[in-house]
Design an enzyme around this catalytic site. Structure first.
Site, short mmCIF file in Angstrom:
data_model
loop_
_atom_site.label_atom_id
_atom_site.label_comp_id
_atom_site.label_asym_id
_atom_site.label_seq_id
_atom_site.Cartn_x
_atom_site.Cartn_y
_atom_site.Cartn_z
CE LYS A 198 -1.41 1.68 4.01
NZ LYS A 198 -1.26 3.08 4.45
CG ASN A 199 2.36 2.82 3.48
OD1 ASN A 199 1.21 3.18 3.23
ND2 ASN A 199 2.79 2.61 4.71
CB CYS A 225 -4.40 11.16 11.90
SG CYS A 225 -2.94 10.13 11.98
NE ARG A 279 0.88 10.24 10.28
CZ ARG A 279 0.40 9.32 9.47
NH1 ARG A 279 -0.84 8.88 9.66
NH2 ARG A 279 1.11 8.83 8.49
CG ASP A 336 3.43 1.40 9.45
OD1 ASP A 336 3.02 2.27 10.24
OD2 ASP A 336 3.69 1.64 8.26
NE ARG A 349 -6.93 4.66 5.73
CZ ARG A 349 -6.36 5.71 6.27
NH1 ARG A 349 -6.77 6.15 7.44
NH2 ARG A 349 -5.39 6.35 5.65
N1 EPU Z 1 7.34 14.50 10.65
C1 EPU Z 1 7.52 15.83 10.95
N2 EPU Z 1 7.37 16.75 9.92
C2 EPU Z 1 7.04 16.36 8.66
C3 EPU Z 1 6.86 15.01 8.37
C4 EPU Z 1 7.02 14.08 9.39
O1 EPU Z 1 7.81 16.19 12.08
O2 EPU Z 1 6.92 17.24 7.80
C5 EPU Z 1 7.49 13.52 11.73
C6 EPU Z 1 6.20 12.76 12.01
O3 EPU Z 1 5.38 13.48 12.90
C7 EPU Z 1 6.71 11.46 12.62
C8 EPU Z 1 8.00 11.23 11.83
O4 EPU Z 1 8.37 12.49 11.28
O5 EPU Z 1 7.05 11.67 13.95
C9 EPU Z 1 7.90 10.22 10.71
O6 EPU Z 1 6.77 10.48 9.91
P1 EPU Z 1 6.75 10.18 8.35
O7 EPU Z 1 6.64 11.46 7.63
O8 EPU Z 1 7.86 9.28 8.00
O9 EPU Z 1 5.38 9.39 8.20
P2 EPU Z 1 4.44 9.45 6.93
O10 EPU Z 1 5.27 9.63 5.73
O11 EPU Z 1 3.33 10.36 7.20
C10 EPU Z 1 4.57 6.89 6.37
C11 EPU Z 1 3.59 5.76 6.20
C12 EPU Z 1 3.01 5.38 7.55
C13 EPU Z 1 4.17 4.98 8.47
C14 EPU Z 1 5.21 6.10 8.56
C15 EPU Z 1 6.42 5.73 9.35
C16 EPU Z 1 2.77 6.15 3.98
C17 EPU Z 1 1.63 6.53 3.09
N3 EPU Z 1 2.54 6.18 5.29
O12 EPU Z 1 3.84 7.97 6.93
O13 EPU Z 1 2.15 4.28 7.33
O14 EPU Z 1 3.68 4.69 9.76
O15 EPU Z 1 5.63 6.47 7.23
O16 EPU Z 1 7.05 4.63 8.83
O17 EPU Z 1 3.82 5.78 3.49
C18 EPU Z 1 0.38 2.80 7.83
O18 EPU Z 1 0.58 2.25 6.74
O19 EPU Z 1 -0.37 2.31 8.71
C19 EPU Z 1 1.04 4.08 8.13
C20 EPU Z 1 0.60 4.90 9.07
#
Ligand code: EPU
Length: 420
Positions: free
Chosen positions: A24-25, A118, A123, A307, A399
């Site tokens: 998915k991701n 969320c 996030r 995850d 999802r």
């Molecule tokens: N963060 C910031 N600022 C930003 C972006 C992220 O502070 O601009 C922080 C977040 O708050 C968090 C950390 O950085 O503490 C990591 O977040 P990341 O941005 O890596 O998460 P994401 O890209 O929003 C993806 C996956 C998630 C998975 C996380 C961590 C996708 C679509 N989603 O989310 O997947 O948990 O990486 O590996 O790729 C799931 O599939 O259940 C899911 C939540």
């Protein structure tokens, strides 16, 4: 509303084999990448899950079109009709923010709702925004929306303050069409990021990796079509491996990349389970009679994935002793704990740590989960709880897991989807 009814059994032994779906991701950014070209992007090994549908709807709303057949999806975006991803969409799926980079890079404009918090934490997307600004985008945050504008983006040196998966992906996509060279440092190393870079290169981008956390992107004027098979879902794989360890089962999980689940496999082995390769793309899991407790901290890839935290916690409720899980990625990702306690687990949350006292027998109950991986954990717990476990609000599960009840059913679990 649908729910899952699981008739559990503490002595359940799963057997047979299960085939994993595409990630998915990985497919969500790949669909967003179709916005970067007017030509066709054809993806295969696409999981039929709700988030994928939502992402395709978003691309269609923006002016694209798609054709889905089996596990293949062909997307085409000759021009755009709208440059806005609404709050409704972004609230339904945070990964909608992945259209920000491609829209501003190709069309010079994007309006995307700010995600806000969320179920798993706050996030923010500040790092996506700061990176795009470094590439020359003018960004205003107004009325809950990110408004981004640019003529042509310009390459820049960007170091992420913190590793971010979708942040790295957004910037890879934006930089692919920027003028000149971009260097992204402290990139997320998740396999889904590498899979996106591979697709972008097939589309004509020039991305290479001087080291695993540094991407160098030489911008091009235009990208073209490509065909790409999405990598297997390592979190689905991990979830099934936990099911094997938890039920003292013995079965094969097929269609996987073993390297992508190394950190999970290491933990399962340390807990006593046997996980062994079976050919190049399968793993055989066999649970042990006694589960050993573990101390685990989540961390970015190649560390133990956040995850998989909820699913692993279920296994540790059955360990002979006390385990600790520390969640370092998200600030509120323990929503499964109270539900697991309702099933009989002994878990106490202390800040970012959960202390799990095993072994506690689980007994079935009605439970509700507020996020995707938490729902998967409740399904796993239901397998070994005595009596009936009813998991409600399974739209979260849908999802990200394709036909989980059929796949677990095929291994011998008694699990049924019913309408309520
Ligand atoms: N963060 C910031 N600022 C930003 C972006 C992220 O502070 O601009 C922080 C977040 O708050 C968090 C950390 O950085 O503490 C990591 O977040 P990341 O941005 O890596 O998460 P994401 O890209 O929003 C993806 C996956 C998630 C998975 C996380 C961590 C996708 C679509 N989603 O989310 O997947 O948990 O990486 O590996 O790729 C799931 O599939 O259940 C899911 C939540």
């Amino acid at each position: 509303m649908e729910k899952l009814v699981i008739r559990g059994n503490p002595g359940l032994r799963l057997g047979g084999e299960a085939r994993m779906s595409g990630a998915k991701n990985a497919v969500l950014p790949a669909i967003a990448a179709s916005l970067l070209t007017s030509e066709e992007v054809r993806l295969t090994n696409v999981p039929r899950v709700k988030d994928v549908e939502t992402m395709m709807t978003l691309v269609d709303d923006l002016g694209g079109s798609h054709l889905a057949e089996g596990d293949a999806v062909s997307l085409r975006v000759p021009r755009i009709r709208s440059d806005e991803a609404s709050y409704d969409l972004v609230r339904a799926m945070r990964a909608s923010v992945l259209v920000l980079g491609p829209l501003v890079a190709r069309f010079g404009k994007a309006v995307v709702a700010l995600p806000g918090g969320c179920a798993i934490g706050s996030r923010p997307v500040n790092l996506h925004i700061a990176g795009l600004q470094k590439l020359g985008a003018r960004i205003a945050l107004e009325h809950g929306y990110i408004r981004a504008e640019a003529d042509r983006l310009r390459g820049a040196e960007i170091e992420f303050e913190k590793k971010t998966v979708t942040g790295t992906e957004n910037l890879l996509m934006a930089a692919a069409l920027a003028k000149g060279e971009t260097v992204l440092r402290n990139c997320a190393r998740e396999p889904e990021v590498a899979d996106l870079a591979e697709l972008l290169n097939k589309m004509g981008a020039r991305i290479d990796w001087p080291d695993p956390e540094t991407a160098r992107i030489r911008g091009v004027r235009e990208l073209g079509g490509a065909a790409h098979a999405i990598i297997p879902d390592r979190i689905e794989t991990g979830t099934f491996l936990v099911a094997g360890a938890l039920t003292a089962g013995d079965f094969a999980v097929r269609g996987v990349v073993p390297e992508h689940v190394e950190s999970v496999v290491a933990r399962l082995r340390a807990s006593g389970a046997s996980v062994e390769p079976e050919g190049a793309d399968a793993l055989r899991v066999a649970g042990a009679a006694e589960v050993r407790p573990q101390d685990i901290a989540t961390s970015p890839y190649p560390g133990f994935p956040t995850d998989m935290q909820a699913q692993m916690m279920v296994l540790l409720t059955q360990a002979a002793g006390t385990s600790i899980i520390t969640e370092t990625i998200f600030d509120r990702r323990f929503s499964h704990v109270n539900e697991l306690v309702r099933l009989g687990a002994s878990i106490e949350v202390q800040g970012d740590r959960a202390v799990i006292k095993g072994r506690t027998p689980l007994s079935g109950a009605e439970v509700v989960a507020t996020d995707l991986r938490a729902s998967a954990a409740l399904v796993l717990a239901g397998l070994v709880a005595s009596g009936e476990t009813v998991v409600t609000e399974i739209e979260h599960l849908d999802r990200g897991y394709e036909r989980i009840e059929e796949k677990l059913g095929g291994l011998g679990a008694s699990i049924e989807r019913i309408r309520s």
